[in-house]
Design a protein around this motif. Structure first.
Motif, PDB file in Angstrom:
ATOM      1  N   VAL A  48       0.837  -1.207   0.000  1.00 40.18           N
ATOM      2  CA  VAL A  48       0.000   0.000   0.000  1.00 40.18           C
ATOM      3  C   VAL A  48       0.870   1.254   0.000  1.00 40.18           C
ATOM      4  O   VAL A  48       0.604   2.206  -0.746  1.00 40.18           O
ATOM      5  N   LEU A  49       1.916   1.269   0.794  1.00 37.52           N
ATOM      6  CA  LEU A  49       2.795   2.445   0.844  1.00 37.52           C
ATOM      7  C   LEU A  49       3.522   2.661  -0.482  1.00 37.52           C
ATOM      8  O   LEU A  49       3.684   3.801  -0.922  1.00 37.52           O
ATOM      9  N   ASN A  50       3.942   1.591  -1.123  1.00 35.61           N
ATOM     10  CA  ASN A  50       4.617   1.714  -2.414  1.00 35.61           C
ATOM     11  C   ASN A  50       3.675   2.266  -3.479  1.00 35.61           C
ATOM     12  O   ASN A  50       4.090   3.056  -4.328  1.00 35.61           O
ATOM     13  N   LYS A  51       2.415   1.870  -3.448  1.00 29.06           N
ATOM     14  CA  LYS A  51       1.443   2.385  -4.403  1.00 29.06           C
ATOM     15  C   LYS A  51       1.162   3.861  -4.150  1.00 29.06           C
ATOM     16  O   LYS A  51       0.939   4.641  -5.078  1.00 29.06           O
ATOM     17  N   ALA A  52       1.172   4.282  -2.886  1.00 29.95           N
ATOM     18  CA  ALA A  52       0.901   5.665  -2.536  1.00 29.95           C
ATOM     19  C   ALA A  52       2.032   6.580  -2.989  1.00 29.95           C
ATOM     20  O   ALA A  52       1.793   7.732  -3.340  1.00 29.95           O
ATOM     21  N   VAL A  53       3.243   6.081  -3.020  1.00 31.50           N
ATOM     22  CA  VAL A  53       4.403   6.874  -3.401  1.00 31.50           C
ATOM     23  C   VAL A  53       4.467   7.067  -4.913  1.00 31.50           C
ATOM     24  O   VAL A  53       4.904   8.090  -5.395  1.00 31.50           O
ATOM     25  N   GLN A  54       3.989   6.103  -5.651  1.00 34.53           N
ATOM     26  CA  GLN A  54       4.083   6.162  -7.114  1.00 34.53           C
ATOM     27  C   GLN A  54       3.175   7.177  -7.722  1.00 34.53           C
ATOM     28  O   GLN A  54       2.293   7.701  -7.454  1.00 34.53           O
TER      29      GLN A  54
END
Length: 54
Positions: A48-54
């Motif tokens: 979830v955090l990786n998707k939010a950063v992209q």
């Protein structure tokens, strides 16, 4: 969860503390949950955090 019913099996506070740390690690890193799309809590959080950063 892991403590109830087993209170008297720990001989020292250090033993209890180590068992709790191991349980928390397993709970967060090894326990797969279907509600988290078959990921562990840590895997899901990172996803979830990786998707939010992209």
């Amino acid at each position: 969860e892991m403590f109830y019913g087993f209170e008297k099996t720990f001989k020292t506070m250090n033993e209890l503390e180590q068992s709790i740390k191991e349980y928390i690690h397993c709970y967060n890193h090894d326990r797969i949950k279907t509600v988290l799309k078959n990921h562990t809590p840590i895997e899901y959080r990172n996803m979830v955090l990786n998707k939010a950063v992209q």
